[in-house]
Scaffold this motif. Structure first.
Motif, PDB file in Angstrom:
ATOM      1  N   MET A   1      21.378  46.893  17.186  1.00 39.20           N
ATOM      2  CA  MET A   1      21.771  45.534  16.775  1.00 39.20           C
ATOM      3  C   MET A   1      23.125  45.602  16.080  1.00 39.20           C
ATOM      4  SD  MET A   1      19.625  42.845  17.353  1.00 39.20           S
ATOM      5  CE  MET A   1      20.241  41.695  16.154  1.00 39.20           C
TER       6      MET A   1
ATOM      7  N   ALA B   1      25.227  43.055  16.432  1.00 37.79           N
ATOM      8  CA  ALA B   1      25.658  41.660  16.239  1.00 37.79           C
ATOM      9  C   ALA B   1      25.669  41.302  14.762  1.00 37.79           C
ATOM     10  CB  ALA B   1      24.705  40.719  16.975  1.00 37.79           C
TER      11      ALA B   1
ATOM     12  N   VAL C   1      24.633  38.623  13.042  1.00 34.13           N
ATOM     13  CA  VAL C   1      23.815  37.408  13.209  1.00 34.13           C
ATOM     14  C   VAL C   1      23.967  36.538  11.956  1.00 34.13           C
ATOM     15  CG1 VAL C   1      21.478  36.575  13.710  1.00 34.13           C
ATOM     16  CG2 VAL C   1      22.147  38.880  14.436  1.00 34.13           C
TER      17      VAL C   1
ATOM     18  N   ASP D   1      23.036  34.442   8.982  1.00 33.29           N
ATOM     19  CA  ASP D   1      21.791  34.414   8.212  1.00 33.29           C
ATOM     20  C   ASP D   1      21.304  32.999   7.964  1.00 33.29           C
ATOM     21  OD1 ASP D   1      21.426  37.179   7.919  1.00 33.29           O
ATOM     22  OD2 ASP D   1      22.990  37.227   6.382  1.00 33.29           O
TER      23      ASP D   1
ATOM     24  N   THR E   1      17.870  31.914   9.295  1.00 32.54           N
ATOM     25  CA  THR E   1      17.635  32.171  10.730  1.00 32.54           C
ATOM     26  C   THR E   1      16.598  33.296  10.845  1.00 32.54           C
ATOM     27  OG1 THR E   1      19.432  33.747  10.721  1.00 32.54           O
ATOM     28  CG2 THR E   1      19.973  31.516  11.439  1.00 32.54           C
ATOM     29  N   PRO E   2      15.969  33.441  11.985  1.00 32.42           N
ATOM     30  CA  PRO E   2      15.012  34.549  12.123  1.00 32.42           C
ATOM     31  C   PRO E   2      15.733  35.893  12.054  1.00 32.42           C
ATOM     32  CG  PRO E   2      15.284  33.360  14.203  1.00 32.42           C
ATOM     33  CD  PRO E   2      16.050  32.605  13.177  1.00 32.42           C
ATOM     34  N   ASP E   3      15.161  36.852  11.333  1.00 33.41           N
ATOM     35  CA  ASP E   3      15.755  38.197  11.288  1.00 33.41           C
ATOM     36  C   ASP E   3      15.235  38.970  12.504  1.00 33.41           C
ATOM     37  OD1 ASP E   3      16.405  40.917  10.789  1.00 33.41           O
ATOM     38  OD2 ASP E   3      16.713  40.395   8.676  1.00 33.41           O
ATOM     39  N   ILE E   4      16.076  39.027  13.523  1.00 37.26           N
ATOM     40  CA  ILE E   4      15.669  39.596  14.824  1.00 37.26           C
ATOM     41  C   ILE E   4      15.231  41.055  14.666  1.00 37.26           C
ATOM     42  CG2 ILE E   4      16.427  40.048  17.202  1.00 37.26           C
ATOM     43  CD1 ILE E   4      18.647  37.858  16.658  1.00 37.26           C
ATOM     44  N   LEU E   5      16.056  41.812  13.961  1.00 36.19           N
ATOM     45  CA  LEU E   5      15.777  43.252  13.824  1.00 36.19           C
ATOM     46  C   LEU E   5      14.494  43.499  13.038  1.00 36.19           C
ATOM     47  CD1 LEU E   5      16.982  45.879  14.756  1.00 36.19           C
ATOM     48  CD2 LEU E   5      18.459  45.902  12.752  1.00 36.19           C
TER      49      LEU E   5
ATOM     50  N   GLY F   1      20.347  49.737  13.341  1.00 39.39           N
ATOM     51  CA  GLY F   1      20.935  48.523  12.764  1.00 39.39           C
ATOM     52  C   GLY F   1      22.295  48.818  12.170  1.00 39.39           C
ATOM     53  N   PHE F   2      23.012  47.764  11.879  1.00 40.61           N
ATOM     54  CA  PHE F   2      24.311  47.879  11.203  1.00 40.61           C
ATOM     55  C   PHE F   2      24.197  47.209   9.844  1.00 40.61           C
ATOM     56  CE2 PHE F   2      27.820  49.510  13.831  1.00 40.61           C
ATOM     57  CZ  PHE F   2      27.116  49.796  14.985  1.00 40.61           C
TER      58      PHE F   2
ATOM     59  N   ARG G   1      21.817  50.062  -0.707  1.00 42.61           N
ATOM     60  CA  ARG G   1      21.556  48.745  -0.087  1.00 42.61           C
ATOM     61  C   ARG G   1      21.282  48.906   1.414  1.00 42.61           C
ATOM     62  NH1 ARG G   1      22.110  43.239  -0.556  1.00 42.61           N
ATOM     63  NH2 ARG G   1      23.340  42.435   1.172  1.00 42.61           N
TER      64      ARG G   1
ATOM     65  N   LYS H   1      17.855  48.144   3.692  1.00 40.60           N
ATOM     66  CA  LYS H   1      17.751  47.390   4.950  1.00 40.60           C
ATOM     67  C   LYS H   1      17.026  48.229   5.996  1.00 40.60           C
ATOM     68  CE  LYS H   1      21.898  44.621   4.244  1.00 40.60           C
ATOM     69  NZ  LYS H   1      23.234  44.268   4.647  1.00 40.60           N
TER      70      LYS H   1
ATOM     71  N   LYS I   1      13.467  46.927   7.527  1.00 42.16           N
ATOM     72  CA  LYS I   1      13.436  46.526   8.949  1.00 42.16           C
ATOM     73  C   LYS I   1      12.808  47.609   9.827  1.00 42.16           C
ATOM     74  CE  LYS I   1      17.440  43.620   8.109  1.00 42.16           C
ATOM     75  NZ  LYS I   1      18.348  42.642   8.658  1.00 42.16           N
TER      76      LYS I   1
HETATM   77  N1  CTP Z   1      20.141  41.110  11.679  1.00 40.76           N
HETATM   78  C1  CTP Z   1      19.255  40.490  12.557  1.00 40.76           C
HETATM   79  N2  CTP Z   1      18.943  39.163  12.378  1.00 40.76           N
HETATM   80  C2  CTP Z   1      19.450  38.472  11.353  1.00 40.76           C
HETATM   81  C3  CTP Z   1      20.327  39.105  10.450  1.00 40.76           C
HETATM   82  C4  CTP Z   1      20.659  40.418  10.643  1.00 40.76           C
HETATM   83  O1  CTP Z   1      18.797  41.125  13.504  1.00 40.76           O
HETATM   84  N3  CTP Z   1      19.123  37.211  11.203  1.00 40.76           N
HETATM   85  C5  CTP Z   1      20.471  42.525  11.886  1.00 40.76           C
HETATM   86  C6  CTP Z   1      21.962  42.783  12.095  1.00 40.76           C
HETATM   87  O2  CTP Z   1      22.318  42.726  13.468  1.00 40.76           O
HETATM   88  C7  CTP Z   1      22.146  44.175  11.522  1.00 40.76           C
HETATM   89  C8  CTP Z   1      21.086  44.268  10.450  1.00 40.76           C
HETATM   90  O3  CTP Z   1      20.137  43.243  10.739  1.00 40.76           O
HETATM   91  O4  CTP Z   1      21.904  45.179  12.482  1.00 40.76           O
HETATM   92  C9  CTP Z   1      21.602  44.086   9.048  1.00 40.76           C
HETATM   93  O5  CTP Z   1      22.358  42.904   8.968  1.00 40.76           O
HETATM   94  P1  CTP Z   1      23.165  42.511   7.658  1.00 40.76           P
HETATM   95  O6  CTP Z   1      23.814  41.176   7.879  1.00 40.76           O
HETATM   96  O7  CTP Z   1      23.992  43.636   7.172  1.00 40.76           O
HETATM   97  O8  CTP Z   1      22.005  42.381   6.610  1.00 40.76           O
HETATM   98  P2  CTP Z   1      21.015  41.238   6.308  1.00 40.76           P
HETATM   99  O9  CTP Z   1      19.647  41.761   6.554  1.00 40.76           O
HETATM  100  O10 CTP Z   1      21.394  39.988   7.019  1.00 40.76           O
HETATM  101  O11 CTP Z   1      21.224  41.076   4.742  1.00 40.76           O
HETATM  102  P3  CTP Z   1      22.528  40.569   3.897  1.00 40.76           P
HETATM  103  O12 CTP Z   1      23.204  39.532   4.752  1.00 40.76           O
HETATM  104  O13 CTP Z   1      21.920  40.005   2.662  1.00 40.76           O
HETATM  105  O14 CTP Z   1      23.376  41.747   3.627  1.00 40.76           O
END
Ligand code: CTP
Length: 393
Positions: A267, A269, A271, A273, A297-301, A315-316, A326, A330, A334
């Motif tokens: 992942m 992308a 995405v 939040d 939004t739904p957290d896909i990962l 993940g990134f 931090r 994550k 996840k």
């Molecule tokens: N990701 C996802 N779906 C989301 C948000 C994030 O699948 N709605 C995935 C991203 O593609 C990435 C990983 O989760 O591989 C971490 O995303 P990141 O934005 O760094 O972290 P978040 O979990 O969104 O937390 P924050 O924004 O608070 O840092």
């Protein structure tokens, strides 16, 4: 991928011969050892000295210069590339005519070969040329192009030499170890767009370059790749299943369709939040201040992490600072195998640049700091780690 590979480049008499200088430069930049053979006609368009200077190797034209030069040259080659390949040379190759150093070397060569034709569209469409191309393809020769567009003669049509980047990508694909064969990798890239109304949206600065580099390298290494991307200015790599999407919701929907058949997910992308809680069907009129309610939004990962099975999940974590704790948080929340932390405050890292500076962190807490490198190189290293993790899984 190109490092130490010996490439024999045949250049024939076409106005596009000057573009081959750039091909050599790009291959040499990747640390390939390039030796150029030119036809007499090619020397009318570009001086051998130009290729000699860019390749750092002598250039060969004359078949009578030294004994068995053609055999000596082909014995060392990992790939025989001919770009641009004129109609005349293609016909000669197909018939086995050996009347200059290039065609003699070609006739003696048995390894992988790539031909990039360039000619007027009438010549290209000529049944004799078409027959020669078919015959060469039947014998395993790979063709790059030609493309359709403006031709040097002022006409428009098929016959343009493929872009240098496309030819170089073909070279890399042919020379790459196919160590990802059998892997079905789902990669996401780019930003998502969350509509406020039909005109406006919330998004972020992601260019998609990291995810596209991962897809390009993975397919080159033999993987079956699905790339799901939010809107970017990038051209998707050839030979992949490309699914363009807009919003986080769309990305999730598309991803979960492909997820069951995937052996790994990366992942990359960014995405969004948050998305507007309600998006209007018509454009909001300007009316002073505006308050927008957002919903998560739904957290896909995270959702994939719950259904992980034996898949490798990568993940990134784009952070403002090298915050390993931090990123590790994550990874754990996840249920990931690997997380790629990039400190977006560093120059040459993060969004919309061709390079990245990342730290890779595994589930066991092992960290690997990578120096600033091209996203393509970072992609190769991430995929190397993914293979290692998969073999232990
Ligand atoms: N990701 C996802 N779906 C989301 C948000 C994030 O699948 N709605 C995935 C991203 O593609 C990435 C990983 O989760 O591989 C971490 O995303 P990141 O934005 O760094 O972290 P978040 O979990 O969104 O937390 P924050 O924004 O608070 O840092």
């Amino acid at each position: 991928m190109l490092k130490g590979k010996r490439i024999l480049l045949g250049v024939t008499g076409s106005i596009a011969a000057y573009k081959s200088v750039e091909i050599v430069r790009r291959l040499v930049e990747g640390k390939a050892d390039v030796t150029v053979i030119m036809t007499e006609a090619a020397c009318r368009f570009v001086q051998p000295l130009t290729f000699e200077s860019v390749s750092g190797n002598p250039v060969f034209v004359n078949p009578f210069e030294g004994y068995f030069k053609h055999i000596e040259l082909i014995k060392k080659a990992d790939l025989f590339l001919v770009a641009p390949a004129s109609a005349n040379t293609i016909n000669k190759f197909a018939c086995g005519i050996a009347d200059n150093l290039l065609s003699t070397a070609w006739l003696s060569y048995e390894g992988p070969s790539l031909v990039a034709p360039a000619m007027n569209s009438r010549m290209y469409k000529n049944p004799v040329v078409q027959k020669s191309i078919k015959e060469l393809a039947r014998r395993g020769v790979i063709f790059a192009g030609p493309e359709t567009g403006d031709l040097a003669c002022g006409e428009e049509g098929i016959g343009r030499l493929s872009e240098v980047s496309v030819i170089v990508e073909h070279v890399k694909a042919i020379l790459a170890d196919k160590d990802l064969k059998g892997h079905r990798i789902l990669i996401t890239a780019g930003p998502t767009r969350e509509a406020l109304d039909p005109v406006r949206f919330l998004s972020n600065r992601s260019s998609g370059k990291m995810g596209f580099a991962l897809a390009e390298v993975a397919v080159r290494r033999g993987a079956d790749v699905t790339l799901i991307s939010g809107p970017t200015a990038l051209k998707p790599p050839a030979d992949i299943n490309f699914i363009p999407v807009e919003s986080a919701r769309d990305m999730g929907k598309a991803a979960f369709k492909v997820f069951p058949k995937s052996t790994s997910v990366i992942m990359a992308a960014a995405v969004c939040d948050f998305a507007p809680a309600a998006s209007g069907k018509s454009k909001f009129p300007k009316s002073g201040a505006l308050t927008i309610n957002l919903k998560g939004t739904p957290d896909i990962l995270q959702m994939m992490g719950r259904k992980k099975g034996r898949r490798i999940l990568v993940g990134f974590a784009a952070e403002s600072g090298k915050d390993i704790k931090r990123a590790m948080g994550k990874l754990n929340s996840k249920n990931l195998d690997l997380i790629i932390l990039n400190d977006i405050t560093q120059k040459g890292a993060g969004f919309d640049v061709d390079t990245n500076i990342v730290t890779m962190i595994t589930k066991k807490g092992e960290t690997t700091d990578l120096p600033k490198m091209k996203k393509e190189e970072v992609a190769n290293i991430i995929l190397d780690s993914m293979i290692k993790l998969k073999s232990k899984n």
